[in-house]
Design an enzyme around this catalytic site. Structure first.
Site, PDB file in Angstrom:
ATOM      1  N   GLU A 188      14.631   2.790  77.554  1.00 58.14           N
ATOM      2  CA  GLU A 188      13.684   3.058  76.850  1.00 58.14           C
ATOM      3  C   GLU A 188      13.979   4.043  75.652  1.00 58.14           C
ATOM      4  OE1 GLU A 188      12.646   0.121  76.055  1.00 58.14           O
ATOM      5  OE2 GLU A 188      12.698  -1.048  77.903  1.00 58.14           O
ATOM      6  N   ASP A 310      36.405 -12.394  56.375  1.00 58.84           N
ATOM      7  CA  ASP A 310      36.537 -11.152  55.936  1.00 58.84           C
ATOM      8  C   ASP A 310      37.388 -10.119  56.507  1.00 58.84           C
ATOM      9  OD1 ASP A 310      35.157  -9.198  54.278  1.00 58.84           O
ATOM     10  OD2 ASP A 310      33.845  -8.381  55.981  1.00 58.84           O
ATOM     11  N   ASP A 448      29.824  -8.882  58.505  1.00 51.25           N
ATOM     12  CA  ASP A 448      30.932  -9.430  58.444  1.00 51.25           C
ATOM     13  C   ASP A 448      31.203 -10.859  58.492  1.00 51.25           C
ATOM     14  OD1 ASP A 448      32.700  -6.687  59.053  1.00 51.25           O
ATOM     15  OD2 ASP A 448      31.229  -6.967  60.713  1.00 51.25           O
TER      16      ASP A 448
END
Length: 486
Positions: A188, A310, A448
């Site tokens: 956390e 890409d 991407d």
């Protein structure tokens, strides 16, 4: 039932012995369950563990109830013992480490971190944790919560003693000084922004001066804090971020998910169920996953297909396949793959089953040449087997503007004309975080696959019939493979 005759022939003493043996087997399976920890994990959990071998700081920013803390404490326990399963793909410590586990308060630490790792103190010692009680040499008590411990000493496989220390954020960063930390687990997100930098400082000389490392596991309840932005938008070379939602947690039943969802305020639902922080600024695709998701189905032979890619090395390269129902002017993202630091040949091997013979759209940086060979980047992908289009991705008028592509794709999504096969989690992870900053600029991180989709859409005029993938026509001018492309 077939074992009952054998039982009937046993004496009372033999039956008692059998029961005792079965109970002992069950006890051992529970006590030494850490040996099955890695093999029993979900694929995303294994991926998270593997990332710790490559990155020094790995954040799991996830939805509630997905198993993020359980994953983290399992890693902590195994590091403390040094008894790594044979298939373990994460980082390994050669010597007994000093481990810091940090959480909100003494109560939370005891219940969420301490208990899963070492269990509870009984008349027979520590029982129920992932670390067998026989390996827990001693403990030091902590103040602030009943049965809480400050430190645990664990017998490491090397014969040395590992030390696990539990720290509460309420103690402040001034308490986190002095030690050289080998491994940390922040469970956390601390609201105090000085905590994390102080923890990192302590790792500088950890792991035998190679530098310590660690993990963060949290639901982004504080929104887009500096820590969240750093991992999601601007990660350093040593940082890696994973996002996990309810779709990645098969242990949650549909009823449980429905009941929990209805109990959350609407503005918190994406954060609670997908681990998405409330962005605050310009989410580009603000439609929910379910709005664009569909179940996979066989692509009709008369539909058109095109791939997009890409380039990437330090950031992932991506490959996608777009199917086009031209009669209804609808598009379906059917495949998606991305990976870091893989060669063109390795990438092609991973996608060959669906990319073979399919034209591939690519961005302008494919024209960049390598200093040594003078070859363009795209030529290496052609050599690997990708059917690269002869020109880089562009609109029909030769322009390359990004905004028209974003607008058209969003409009298709909004009208139900752009759908994504369920299960493409890498796509949805990017989709959920794709946003603009305070000045309206696109944040160019974790995009991407989204870029590859846009390139494929821009060059859809070069798509081919799905039926022609396996049996490519040799007469048609639009489909003539050559060393220079299409």
């Amino acid at each position: 039932m077939d074992k009952l005759p054998a039982l009937k022939g046993m004496t009372q003493a033999q039956k008692i012995e059998l029961v005792q043996l079965l109970e002992e087997k069950k006890r051992r399976e529970s006590t030494y369950r850490y040996k099955r920890f890695f093999s029993s994990r979900y694929p995303w959990q294994k991926k998270f563990i593997s990332a710790t071998a490559e990155y020094s700081q790995v954040a799991l920013i996830a939805a509630n109830r997905t198993g993020k803390t359980d994953t983290g404490t399992g890693i902590d326990a195994i590091h403390a013992m040094g008894d790594y399963p044979p298939d373990w793909s994460g980082h390994k410590f050669e010597k007994a480490p000093l481990i810091w586990c940090l959480g909100y308060s003494a109560d939370k630490i005891r219940d969420l971190l301490q208990t899963p790792i070492i269990g509870r103190k009984t008349d027979n010692g520590w029982e129920g944790g992932l670390i067998p009680g026989e390996r827990i040499v001693s403990t030091e008590s902590a103040q602030g919560a009943a049965n809480a411990v400050r430190s645990v000493y664990v017998m490491h496989k090397s014969g040395e003693l590992s030390k696990i220390q539990f720290w509460s954020y309420s103690q402040g960063q001034q308490a986190l000084m002095g030690d050289a930390v080998d491994w940390f687990h922040i469970d956390e997100e601390p609201r105090d922004p000085t905590i994390y930098p102080q923890v990192l400082t302590r790792t500088a000389t950890g792991d035998q001066n190679k530098g310590g490392r660690g993990i963060l596991t949290f639901t982004p309840e504080n929104g887009r804090t500096d820590l969240v932005i750093a991992f999601m938008d601007n990660p350093s070379p040593g940082q890696h971020c994973m996002n996990v939602g309810w779709d990645d947690a098969p242990h949650l039943s549909e009823k449980v998910k429905k009941d929990l969802l209805e109990s959350y305020p609407p503005h918190q639902r994406d954060m609670r169920t997908k681990g998405i922080p409330m962005l605050g600024h310009g989410r580009i695709y603000d439609l929910g996953e379910d709005f664009i998701k569909c179940d996979p189905f066989p692509i009709p032979d008369h539909w058109l297909v095109i791939d997009g890619m890409d380039f990437g090395w330090d950031h992932p390269q991506a490959h996608v396949q777009l199917a086009w129902d031209i009669e209804n002017e609808a598009f379906y993202l059917t495949r998606a793959y991305k990976a870091r630091q893989v060669s063109p040949a390795e990438a092609y091997s991973a996608v060959k089953s669906w990319a073979d013979n399919v034209p591939t759209a690519w961005p302008p940086d494919g024209l960049q040449t390598e200093k040594g060979s003078g070859l363009q980047q795209k030529s290496y992908y052609e050599e690997a087997g990708f059917q690269m289009l002869s020109d880089h991705a562009q609109w029909e008028d030769g322009s390359r503007a990004v905004e028209p592509g974003l607008f058209e794709l969003y409009d298709l999504m909004r009208r139900g004309k752009f759908r994504v096969f369920s299960g493409l989690r890498d796509f949805f992870e990017e989709y959920n975080f794709y946003h603009r900053d305070e000045k309206g600029r696109i944040v160019k991180v974790r995009d991407d696959i989204l870029d590859a989709v846009r390139y494929a859409y821009m060059m859809r005029r070069y798509a081919i019939r799905y039926a022609d993938i396996k049996s490519p026509p040799v007469e048609e001018d639009i489909y003539v493979p050559s060393s220079s492309g299409w």
